[in-house]
Design an enzyme around this catalytic site. Structure first.
Site, PDB file in Angstrom:
ATOM      1  N   GLY A   1      -1.934   0.167   5.431  1.00  0.00           N
ATOM      2  CA  GLY A   1      -0.976  -0.938   5.477  1.00  0.00           C
ATOM      3  C   GLY A   1       0.427  -0.405   5.680  1.00  0.00           C
ATOM      4  O   GLY A   1       0.815  -0.013   6.783  1.00  0.00           O
ATOM      5  N   GLY A   2       1.196  -0.350   4.593  1.00  0.00           N
ATOM      6  CA  GLY A   2       2.612   0.025   4.643  1.00  0.00           C
ATOM      7  C   GLY A   2       2.934   1.216   5.535  1.00  0.00           C
ATOM      8  O   GLY A   2       3.836   1.143   6.384  1.00  0.00           O
TER       9      GLY A   2
ATOM     10  N   SER B   1      -2.956   2.353  -0.310  1.00  0.00           N
ATOM     11  CA  SER B   1      -1.930   3.390  -0.502  1.00  0.00           C
ATOM     12  C   SER B   1      -2.230   4.708   0.213  1.00  0.00           C
ATOM     13  O   SER B   1      -1.944   5.787  -0.301  1.00  0.00           O
ATOM     14  CB  SER B   1      -1.697   3.640  -1.998  1.00  0.00           C
ATOM     15  OG  SER B   1      -1.136   2.482  -2.597  1.00  0.00           O
TER      16      SER B   1
ATOM     17  N   ASN C   1      -2.947  -1.928   9.553  1.00  0.00           N
ATOM     18  CA  ASN C   1      -2.807  -3.351   9.245  1.00  0.00           C
ATOM     19  C   ASN C   1      -1.313  -3.619   9.046  1.00  0.00           C
ATOM     20  O   ASN C   1      -0.750  -3.264   8.014  1.00  0.00           O
ATOM     21  CB  ASN C   1      -3.605  -3.678   7.974  1.00  0.00           C
ATOM     22  CG  ASN C   1      -3.412  -5.110   7.521  1.00  0.00           C
ATOM     23  OD1 ASN C   1      -2.849  -5.931   8.243  1.00  0.00           O
ATOM     24  ND2 ASN C   1      -3.888  -5.418   6.318  1.00  0.00           N
ATOM     25  N   TRP C   2      -0.703  -4.215  10.052  1.00  0.00           N
ATOM     26  CA  TRP C   2       0.754  -4.438  10.004  1.00  0.00           C
ATOM     27  C   TRP C   2       1.129  -5.635   9.124  1.00  0.00           C
ATOM     28  O   TRP C   2       2.315  -5.895   8.915  1.00  0.00           O
ATOM     29  CB  TRP C   2       1.308  -4.623  11.417  1.00  0.00           C
ATOM     30  CG  TRP C   2       1.437  -3.343  12.186  1.00  0.00           C
ATOM     31  CD1 TRP C   2       1.042  -2.091  11.790  1.00  0.00           C
ATOM     32  CD2 TRP C   2       2.021  -3.177  13.495  1.00  0.00           C
ATOM     33  NE1 TRP C   2       1.335  -1.174  12.765  1.00  0.00           N
ATOM     34  CE2 TRP C   2       1.935  -1.803  13.817  1.00  0.00           C
ATOM     35  CE3 TRP C   2       2.590  -4.060  14.418  1.00  0.00           C
ATOM     36  CZ2 TRP C   2       2.405  -1.297  15.019  1.00  0.00           C
ATOM     37  CZ3 TRP C   2       3.056  -3.561  15.621  1.00  0.00           C
ATOM     38  CH2 TRP C   2       2.971  -2.189  15.916  1.00  0.00           C
ATOM     39  N   LYS C   3       0.127  -6.388   8.692  1.00  0.00           N
ATOM     40  CA  LYS C   3       0.379  -7.575   7.848  1.00  0.00           C
ATOM     41  C   LYS C   3       1.432  -8.480   8.513  1.00  0.00           C
ATOM     42  O   LYS C   3       1.434  -8.582   9.732  1.00  0.00           O
ATOM     43  CB  LYS C   3       0.761  -7.132   6.439  1.00  0.00           C
ATOM     44  CG  LYS C   3      -0.251  -6.121   5.880  1.00  0.00           C
ATOM     45  CD  LYS C   3      -0.136  -5.877   4.416  1.00  0.00           C
ATOM     46  CE  LYS C   3      -1.214  -4.881   3.996  1.00  0.00           C
ATOM     47  NZ  LYS C   3      -1.268  -4.642   2.560  1.00  0.00           N
TER      48      LYS C   3
ATOM     49  N   GLU D   1      -5.557  -9.952   0.470  1.00  0.00           N
ATOM     50  CA  GLU D   1      -4.367 -10.819   0.517  1.00  0.00           C
ATOM     51  C   GLU D   1      -4.713 -12.205   1.064  1.00  0.00           C
ATOM     52  O   GLU D   1      -3.943 -13.145   0.897  1.00  0.00           O
ATOM     53  CB  GLU D   1      -3.264 -10.135   1.348  1.00  0.00           C
ATOM     54  CG  GLU D   1      -2.635  -8.993   0.556  1.00  0.00           C
ATOM     55  CD  GLU D   1      -1.978  -7.917   1.402  1.00  0.00           C
ATOM     56  OE1 GLU D   1      -1.738  -8.144   2.604  1.00  0.00           O
ATOM     57  OE2 GLU D   1      -1.710  -6.838   0.848  1.00  0.00           O
TER      58      GLU D   1
ATOM     59  N   GLY E   1      -0.915  -1.226  -1.766  1.00  0.00           N
ATOM     60  CA  GLY E   1       0.536  -1.369  -1.886  1.00  0.00           C
ATOM     61  C   GLY E   1       1.099  -0.889  -3.215  1.00  0.00           C
ATOM     62  O   GLY E   1       2.266  -1.134  -3.513  1.00  0.00           O
TER      63      GLY E   1
HETATM   64  P1  PGA Z   1      -1.407  -0.268   1.835  1.00  0.00           P
HETATM   65  O1  PGA Z   1      -2.259  -1.534   2.330  1.00  0.00           O
HETATM   66  O2  PGA Z   1      -1.784   0.896   2.712  1.00  0.00           O
HETATM   67  O3  PGA Z   1       0.019  -0.677   2.018  1.00  0.00           O
HETATM   68  O4  PGA Z   1      -1.781  -0.027   0.422  1.00  0.00           O
HETATM   69  C1  PGA Z   1      -3.596  -1.410   2.719  1.00  0.00           C
HETATM   70  C2  PGA Z   1      -4.147  -2.752   3.106  1.00  0.00           C
HETATM   71  O5  PGA Z   1      -3.765  -3.768   2.521  1.00  0.00           O
HETATM   72  O6  PGA Z   1      -4.972  -2.866   4.030  1.00  0.00           O
END
Ligand code: PGA
Length: 257
Positions: free
Chosen positions: A240-241, A219, A9-11, A106, A180
């Protein structure tokens, strides 16, 4: 063989298509190099990258020969019409997009309700998109007990979904406190949530839900990914990150046994 699912998920990153292309190419190069002599390594995983809407057209062309699949980070529930700023499932399919993340925390934070999530799930699955439905609690008071809100989110999101759509749905358990924060859940915690989610869906749709795919997110990095991905009750991870770092994400993918 049931494949493990690794979702990126590149957001709202990166800021240019050029950079998105660089990250994608660097990821596929890393995978190619690491698996040079062990091509079979990638056969046990399904890789899904969810960039922003604006990067999807370019990436779906750049990645057309790779085994990577693409997903969007949101979708609207109406088919077409006067809905300024929204994107329909048909528009996503037109971009060769096969998946869509729905109900990410989010988005819920900005007012997306369970009812809206449900409409999006129904519209997407009806239109042939694969849904990655996100659920997860804000707090867990007792670490050995998954809060009831998770069950409720699953129930409300799947209201009216017929059994026949089950194979189009992946549920991502993402405890909000782990996203995150650098503080992932334990594999046991994620497993407890997966058991609860599966039980809930079996309660709604019967034994067909035994094969429902459930992934963990929050995370995840190259160090901890294997403990989630290779857990027998967890079908993969949503990252994500760490998914924006091509070397790190390649390592996450390759931690699937
Ligand atoms: P994260 O995000 O890996 O940065 O914790 C996961 C997500 O929001 O899907």
């Amino acid at each position: 063989m049931v494949k493990k699912i690794i979702i990126a998920n590149w957001k709202m990153n990166p800021q240019t298509s050029k950079e998105a292309e660089r990250i994608f190419n660097s990821l596929t190069n890393n995978l190619r190099q690491i698996t040079k002599n062990k091509k079979s390594k990638l056969k046990n995983v399904e890789i899904i990258i969810c960039p922003s809407f604006t990067h999807l057209p370019l990436l779906s062309v750049v990645g057309r020969r790779s085994s990577v699949k693409f997903g969007a980070q949101d979708v609207f529930w109406e088919l077409q019409g006067a809905y300024t700023g929204e994107i329909s499932a048909a528009m996503l399919k037109d971009l060769k997009c096969q998946y869509v993340i729905i109900g990410h925390s989010e988005r819920r934070k900005f007012g997306e309700t369970d009812d809206m999530v449900n409409k999006k799930v129904l519209a997407s699955a009806n239109d042939g998109l694969n849904v990655i439905l996100c659920v997860g609690e804000h707090y867990r008071e007792n670490h050995n007990e998954i809060p009831a809100i998770v069950e409720e989110q699953v129930r409300l999101a799947l209201a009216g979904v017929p059994k026949s759509m089950l194979d189009k749905i992946i549920i991502a358990y993402e405890p909000v406190w782990a996203i995150g924060s650098g503080m992932p859940d334990t594999p046991e915690g994620a497993m407890m949530a997966a058991v609860l989610i599966r039980k809930t869906v079996i309660g709604i749709l019967g034994s067909a839900a035994k094969n429902l795919r459930i992934v963990y997110g929050g995370s995840v990095n190259a160090e901890n990914a294997g403990s989630f991905i290779n857990h027998e009750s967890i079908d993969g991870v949503l990252v994500g990150g760490a998914s924006l770092d091509p070397r790190e994400f390649a390592k996450i993918i390759l931690s699937a046994k």
